[in-house]
Write a protein that holds these residues in place. Structure first.
Motif, PDB file in Angstrom:
ATOM      1  N   PHE A  48      11.861   9.756  60.885  1.00 14.25           N
ATOM      2  CA  PHE A  48      12.844   8.695  60.680  1.00 14.25           C
ATOM      3  C   PHE A  48      13.966   8.773  61.717  1.00 14.25           C
ATOM      4  O   PHE A  48      14.236   9.822  62.292  1.00 14.25           O
ATOM      5  CB  PHE A  48      13.445   8.800  59.284  1.00 14.25           C
ATOM      6  N   TYR A  62      15.936  17.049  54.252  1.00 14.32           N
ATOM      7  CA  TYR A  62      16.545  17.280  52.949  1.00 14.32           C
ATOM      8  C   TYR A  62      17.716  18.236  53.128  1.00 14.32           C
ATOM      9  O   TYR A  62      17.529  19.391  53.487  1.00 14.32           O
ATOM     10  CB  TYR A  62      15.518  17.844  51.973  1.00 14.32           C
ATOM     11  N   PHE A  88       7.836  21.373  52.616  1.00 12.35           N
ATOM     12  CA  PHE A  88       7.921  20.450  51.485  1.00 12.35           C
ATOM     13  C   PHE A  88       6.602  19.720  51.201  1.00 12.35           C
ATOM     14  O   PHE A  88       6.083  19.766  50.096  1.00 12.35           O
ATOM     15  CB  PHE A  88       9.047  19.444  51.723  1.00 12.35           C
ATOM     16  N   PRO A 115      20.596   8.385  50.860  1.00 13.56           N
ATOM     17  CA  PRO A 115      19.872   7.704  51.943  1.00 13.56           C
ATOM     18  C   PRO A 115      18.427   7.388  51.553  1.00 13.56           C
ATOM     19  O   PRO A 115      17.713   8.259  51.076  1.00 13.56           O
ATOM     20  CB  PRO A 115      19.895   8.724  53.087  1.00 13.56           C
ATOM     21  N   GLU A 150      15.936   6.932  53.321  1.00 12.98           N
ATOM     22  CA  GLU A 150      14.953   7.657  54.124  1.00 12.98           C
ATOM     23  C   GLU A 150      14.498   8.943  53.443  1.00 12.98           C
ATOM     24  O   GLU A 150      13.355   9.357  53.589  1.00 12.98           O
ATOM     25  CB  GLU A 150      15.505   8.004  55.512  1.00 12.98           C
ATOM     26  N   LEU A 151      15.420   9.590  52.711  1.00  6.23           N
ATOM     27  CA  LEU A 151      15.047  10.841  52.052  1.00  6.23           C
ATOM     28  C   LEU A 151      13.949  10.591  51.027  1.00  6.23           C
ATOM     29  O   LEU A 151      12.983  11.349  50.930  1.00  6.23           O
ATOM     30  CB  LEU A 151      16.267  11.460  51.357  1.00  6.23           C
ATOM     31  N   GLU A 153      11.971   7.954  50.997  1.00  6.39           N
ATOM     32  CA  GLU A 153      10.781   7.473  51.707  1.00  6.39           C
ATOM     33  C   GLU A 153      10.028   8.615  52.367  1.00  6.39           C
ATOM     34  O   GLU A 153       8.802   8.653  52.367  1.00  6.39           O
ATOM     35  CB  GLU A 153      11.196   6.432  52.751  1.00  6.39           C
ATOM     36  N   ALA A 154      10.803   9.578  52.922  1.00  6.97           N
ATOM     37  CA  ALA A 154      10.163  10.733  53.557  1.00  6.97           C
ATOM     38  C   ALA A 154       9.339  11.485  52.523  1.00  6.97           C
ATOM     39  O   ALA A 154       8.202  11.891  52.793  1.00  6.97           O
ATOM     40  CB  ALA A 154      11.213  11.645  54.168  1.00  6.97           C
ATOM     41  N   ALA A 155       9.884  11.646  51.323  1.00 12.38           N
ATOM     42  CA  ALA A 155       9.149  12.343  50.271  1.00 12.38           C
ATOM     43  C   ALA A 155       7.913  11.544  49.856  1.00 12.38           C
ATOM     44  O   ALA A 155       6.852  12.108  49.601  1.00 12.38           O
ATOM     45  CB  ALA A 155      10.054  12.587  49.066  1.00 12.38           C
ATOM     46  N   LYS A 156       8.054  10.214  49.829  1.00 12.00           N
ATOM     47  CA  LYS A 156       6.903   9.373  49.495  1.00 12.00           C
ATOM     48  C   LYS A 156       5.787   9.556  50.521  1.00 12.00           C
ATOM     49  O   LYS A 156       4.616   9.600  50.182  1.00 12.00           O
ATOM     50  CB  LYS A 156       7.315   7.899  49.478  1.00 12.00           C
ATOM     51  N   MET A 157       6.204   9.618  51.801  1.00 10.92           N
ATOM     52  CA  MET A 157       5.208   9.807  52.864  1.00 10.92           C
ATOM     53  C   MET A 157       4.468  11.127  52.686  1.00 10.92           C
ATOM     54  O   MET A 157       3.334  11.263  53.112  1.00 10.92           O
ATOM     55  CB  MET A 157       5.875   9.797  54.242  1.00 10.92           C
TER      56      MET A 157
END
Lengths: 382, 293
Positions: A80, A86, A97, B181, B183-184, B186-190
């Motif tokens: 991103f 995190y 993670f 945010p 993105e946090l 979404e990043a976990a979703k990815m």
């Protein structure tokens, strides 16, 4: 590897963020999506990621239709713009993670974390938190988090735009190196055409949700499909101005103000202008393709209004002056700037033209670009 | 620059303002601390001493051990049931704090990060409950608990407290969680994380400041609550909380100041220490409802 077929995204009923986008990205290829803000490049990327639903069309990743799949099912990693690390986790846990979530064995996770940390050069920083890292290091952790899973593809959304100019150039090389090392297919979104040119195996230039051109950097630079691509790629951008088209006997001739340019009949062999007599066209010339000549040249009576020194080179701003009048009421493509000012790239060895002096310019007709005044499309024959 | 250019009159006004503010703070502190200190001192004095001299006299001779005693506390805690009430209060308060926070945090996550139909409508509906005075719900709730054979039980008061706290908890936590945010998440979703994993591994740790803030706020409210406890636990002497015990003591032994002071201090000790230890969260908690993020 990744295939988009007629992908369309509509917001709030009638706003077309992406219209009918079709392109194919090969295995291991690095493709840059580039365009001004609001051109749909990020929306396109987010649709590949699964973070945005697709209004119509089809997305295939590794021969699997993922149009309706959840982001996690696509086996794609995303980097991103603001890194999205995190903040409450150490670098180690940030990297681990995804593997933890997907229940990998503890020993395997530890091993992969070490491998990736080595790859991104952050072995010493594994127990730090993101807030204790510099921008470049955070960027690398974000890259590492993508690398660790060996995914089908990387998606990167302007990953370097938060870095300062110097670091950006450095990370540009770094990102490309890492990508080549692991050979993973990558889609890279940027608004910076230099980044796109230097990093991409291929570039997709977008505007207003519509793909303008998809091709190799050199092809896009040398043979822009339309006036927009011509003006967008390159810094300084390609000079664009209007010219009339007439016929001298059977030879087509370009008319700029009072002056005519013949090019020994090359116009009709290089360009599709058979029925163009009496019409207008957009002329495109790259700043580096123009030679300034004090006396004789293809176009005369141009006035030097500014010379910028960039160290390695100089940029001369040359106006058409009063000698050449343009009809500003003309309709057509809005890709032509209002000020009729040419930017010319001069090497250090070239003498600096005097400010306010009248000069003439010359160029090789092979470097001339012509675009349709209405559609902006290139008139060059393929 | 501003300092140099400042006009004398402006400067005087500024200093005057500062003094006024400080003075106001000092007055407030004195007004609050004096009775508290008096109560604290009195709680350690003998019955005779309290009846014959003011509490401030002890400060003149603090090392005279004859005037100090712990008997008041011993009597209040064992003889007057304050010890049991203290345990009861903890039994009421802790679940009544944890339960609504957990539910509200889940709900706040859903209202922030899960798309579903009529999301805004339902959120508004929940938040609207803030304007319903809790007294309005007493009778129907009492009848409901009686019908379920749960009246005067701990479960009844846990759920009652949780319910009353829910709208404000949801408002505070959603404001915070929605401001994380995107993105946090979404990043976990990815990374193929499901909603539970995203909540527990990403959102919950990051929302801890807001959760702690609301927790402290709500904890103090429940600990000091008298009305809800009286209404929903009043019929059962075994589950009396400290505020009820204090009130009973006041009615029965209104003139025994030494006992009342000690009982009051037992009641206060937890909220005061919680407040002092976590006051920065407390301030943040009150702001969280008003200021987004």
């Amino acid at each position: 590897m990744i295939k988009l077929e007629n992908v369309t995204k509509t917001f709030a009923g009638d706003i077309h963020a992406v219209s009918d986008l079709s392109l194919e990205i090969g295995e291991g290829e690095f493709v840059a999506f580039v365009g001004p803000s609001g051109c749909g490049k990020t929306t396109a990327l987010r649709m590949i990621a699964g973070l945005e639903t697709v209004t119509s069309g089809r997305i295939t990743v590794a021969n699997r239709d993922v149009t309706q799949a959840d982001p996690g099912e696509r086996d794609i990693a995303m980097v991103f713009q603001n890194y999205a690390l995190y903040p409450h986790m150490t670098v180690r846990n940030n990297l681990a993670f995804g593997m933890k979530i997907n229940r990998f064995a503890r020993s395997e996770i530890a091993q992969r974390v070490d491998e990736v940390a080595k790859l991104i050069g952050l072995e010493e920083y594994l127990d730090r938190r993101p807030s204790q890292l510099s921008g470049g290091q955070r960027q690398r952790v974000a890259m590492g988090r993508a690398l660790i899973r060996n995914p089908n593809a990387f998606l990167m959304d302007e990953p370097l735009s938060n870095l300062d100019a110097k670091l950006r150039v450095h990370m540009r090389v770094e990102v490309r190196r890492l990508q080549q090392e692991v050979g993973t297919t990558t889609v890279y979104v940027t608004h910076d055409q230099v980044e796109a040119m230097t990093m991409g195996d291929r570039i997709a230039v977008m505007r207003g949700g519509v793909l303008q051109q998809y091709g190799r950097p050199d092809d896009i630079y040398d043979r822009p499909a339309n006036a927009f691509v011509a003006g967008f790629m390159g810094a300084p951008p390609m000079n664009l101005f209007r010219a009339g088209l007439t016929q001298d006997g059977t030879t087509p001739v370009l008319v700029v103000g009072e002056q005519t340019m013949k090019f020994d009949g090359r116009l009709s062999t290089d360009f599709n202008i058979a029925n163009g007599a009496g019409k207008q066209v957009i002329v495109g010339l790259r700043p580096e393709d123009i030679v300034v000549d004090a006396a004789a040249g293809t176009l005369k009576d141009l006035r030097v209004s500014l010379v910028e020194s960039l160290g390695a080179e100089r940029i001369a701003h040359v106006g058409f002056g009063d000698a050449i009048k343009f009809d500003r009421t003309e309709t057509g493509s809005n890709d032509i700037p209002d000020d009729m000012m040419l930017q010319i790239r001069l090497s250090r060895s070239t003498p600096v033209p005097e400010l306010g002096s009248n000069v003439a310019i010359q160029f090789d007709p092979a470097n001339l670009h012509l675009f349709d005044v209405e559609s902006g499309k290139s008139l060059r024959r393929d | 620059m501003a300092d140099i250019a400042e006009l004398p009159s402006k400067r005087a006004r500024r200093i005057g303002g500062t003094i006024a503010v400080r003075l106001a703070i000092i007055v407030l502190c004195v007004l609050w601390i004096t009775p508290t200190l008096g109560l604290f001192v009195s709680s350690f004095r003998t019955e005779f001493a309290i009846q014959t001299s003011g509490w401030w006299t002890t400060l003149l001779d603090p090392f005279n051990r004859a005037q100090w005693t712990l008997d008041n506390y011993a009597r209040v805690i064992t003889g007057e049931g304050m010890g049991q009430a203290f345990v009861n209060t903890i039994a009421v308060t802790v679940p009544a704090v944890v339960f609504p926070i957990l539910v509200a945090a889940y709900a706040a996550y859903a209202f922030s990060w899960i798309e579903f139909r009529f999301r805004e409508f339902f959120f508004a509906l929940f938040i609207m409950m803030i304007v319903v005075p809790l007294q309005l719900a007493f009778i129907p709730l009492l009848r409901a608990w009686t019908a379920l054979d749960l009246s005067n039980s701990l479960i009844a008061i846990w759920i009652t407290h949780a319910g009353f706290a829910m709208p404000i908890a949801l408002l505070i936590l959603r404001n915070f969680i929605a401001a994380l945010p995107a993105e946090l998440i979404e990043a976990a979703k990815m990374e193929n994380a499901n909603h539970f994993q995203i909540f527990w591994r990403v959102v919950f740790p990051l929302a801890l400041p807001a959760i702690a803030a609301f927790g402290v706020f709500h904890f103090l409210w429940i600990w000091n609550d008298f009305l809800v406890a009286l209404v929903f636990l009043g019929g059962n002497p075994d589950v009396q909380v400290v505020t009820m015990n204090l009130q009973k003591l006041l009615a029965a032994r209104g003139s025994d100041w030494h006992l009342l002071a000690a009982a009051a201090f037992v009641t206060m000790i937890v909220p005061v220490s919680v407040f002092l230890a976590l006051q920065r969260y407390f301030v943040r908690g009150m702001l969280a409802g008003a200021v987004k993020g």
